[in-house]
Design an enzyme around this catalytic site. Structure first.
Site, mmCIF file in Angstrom:
data_model
loop_
_atom_site.group_PDB
_atom_site.id
_atom_site.type_symbol
_atom_site.label_atom_id
_atom_site.label_comp_id
_atom_site.label_asym_id
_atom_site.label_seq_id
_atom_site.Cartn_x
_atom_site.Cartn_y
_atom_site.Cartn_z
ATOM 1 N N LYS A 54 0.846 -1.204 0.000
ATOM 2 C CA LYS A 54 0.000 0.000 0.000
ATOM 3 C C LYS A 54 0.879 1.250 0.000
ATOM 4 C CE LYS A 54 -3.813 -2.465 2.140
ATOM 5 N NZ LYS A 54 -4.515 -2.860 3.363
ATOM 6 N N GLN A 98 -4.783 -2.125 9.578
ATOM 7 C CA GLN A 98 -4.561 -3.402 8.896
ATOM 8 C C GLN A 98 -5.090 -4.547 9.775
ATOM 9 O OE1 GLN A 98 -3.232 -3.722 5.675
ATOM 10 N NE2 GLN A 98 -4.018 -5.796 5.955
ATOM 11 N N ASP A 121 -11.379 2.606 4.031
ATOM 12 C CA ASP A 121 -11.747 1.213 3.751
ATOM 13 C C ASP A 121 -13.265 1.056 3.641
ATOM 14 O OD1 ASP A 121 -9.511 -0.425 3.403
ATOM 15 O OD2 ASP A 121 -9.094 -0.525 5.557
#
Ligand code: NDP
Length: 304
Positions: A54, A98, A121
């Site tokens: 990422k 994460q 997200d």
């Protein structure tokens, strides 16, 4: 029949090219560089790899990225405190935690603590609710990547029977909402499907999947979808990433299904590259929304 391959790598690279231009134009117009912060807790090796990918992807398109690392013993209050600091930080536009988190930390408490405008997200209940109501603010990265992949390959979902195997909050469930809505980030042709969602309690799964014009497998079981489960000519999207002795495989038995399907995504090189790309898209979108940029992405504004 030999299925046409849906090349996720190539489409992701096309979108990243567009994003590079959009980020540069945003920085020029607003004097602010979109910034994504990733929080990595513990020492789960695959998470390290995902976060590194990422970071690298951010660099590629001109987005600033930072990683906050915390040890495996980190407490839930400590993590919530960090998130609150980042929520207040005007220089941070996107926050991602994460997953998975160590056992002592409740995932839902942490995800609910992220400011909805910084929730790139799209896991926060407010953002999920907006998708359910057909007026999304951000779209979750994997389902959004799938929409883009289908759209850019010229595949329409309007009026089609879409069968999704898997009902997770990250993939199956939001994908089903997005396909059933009246509109999408790529227009009405990328929505308006008749949607069936399958899971472990579905009776006679194969008889359901065989009726799919569009079959999306998000299961986490290597080569689970066999040729007999696929309607000839169907579009098959393989979300699965499974590590087996011979390497990385999807949830679809690629070699067998490619003889039946009309279109098929490979693993790797299918959905995966799109997921990270749509995270970059959401980070730019988050920066725009937080500073009230007039060029607020038209793509999602009317996606209801
Ligand atoms: P989850 O484990 O959260 O969900 C799996 C779903 O599959 C569940 O709904 C489960 O049903 C269903 N399922 C499992 N076994 C069966 C079965 N035998 N028959 C029918 N349904 C079944 O997984 P995720 O959605 O998070 O991920 C799915 C896969 O996609 C994984 O391989 C993951 O690594 C991959 N992935 C890939 C991404 C990418 O970018 N390419 C991004 C995210 C995930 P039930 O609810 O009843 O348990």
């Amino acid at each position: 029949m030999t299925a046409k391959l849906l090349d996720g790598k190539q489409i992701a690279s096309e979108i990243r090219g567009e994003l590079t231009r959009d980020v540069a134009a945003f920085v020029e117009r607003c004097g602010i560089r979109p910034t994504l912060v990733a929080i990595l807790v513990g020492d789960f090796a695959p998470s390290e790899v995902y976060v590194r990918n990422k970071e690298r992807a951010c660099q590629q398109v001109g987005i600033r990225s930072q990683v906050h690392r915390r040890g495996p013993e980190t407490s839930e209050p400590d993590l919530l405190h960090l998130i609150e600091q980042l929520n207040q930080d005007r220089d941070v536009h996107g926050i991602l935690v994460q997953l998975p988190l160590p056992r002592q930390i409740r995932e839902s408490r942490v995800l609910d603590a992220i400011a909805p405008l910084k929730d790139v997200d799209a896991f926060h209940p407010e953002n999920v609710g907006l998708i359910a109501q057909g007026r999304p603010r951000y779209l979750p990265c994997t389902p959004h990547g799938i929409s883009q992949l289908l759209h850019r390959a010229g595949i329409k979902t309007r009026g089609k029977h879409a069968v999704i195997v898997g009902r997770s909050d990250i993939v199956g469930k939001p994908m089903s909402l997005m396909l059933m809505n009246r509109n999408s980030s790529v227009g009405p042709d990328g929505a308006n499907a008749t949607v069936t969602v399958c899971h472990t309690q579905t009776a006679d799964l194969a008889s359901v999947t065989r009726r799919a014009d569009l079959l999306i497998a998000a299961i986490g079981r290597p080569k689970f979808i066999t040729a007999e489960m696929v309607k000839p000519g169907a579009v098959v999207v393989d979300v699965g990433i499974n590590r087996i002795a011979s390497g990385l495989v999807g949830d679809v038995d690629f070699e067998a299904v490619k003889e039946v399907a009309g279109y098929l995504t490979p693993v790797p090189g299918g959905v995966g590259p799109l997921t990270v790309t749509m995270l970059l898209y959401n980070t730019l979108e988050a920066a725009r929304r937080q500073i009230g940029d007039a060029a607020d992405s038209a793509a999602l504004r009317d996606a209801g």
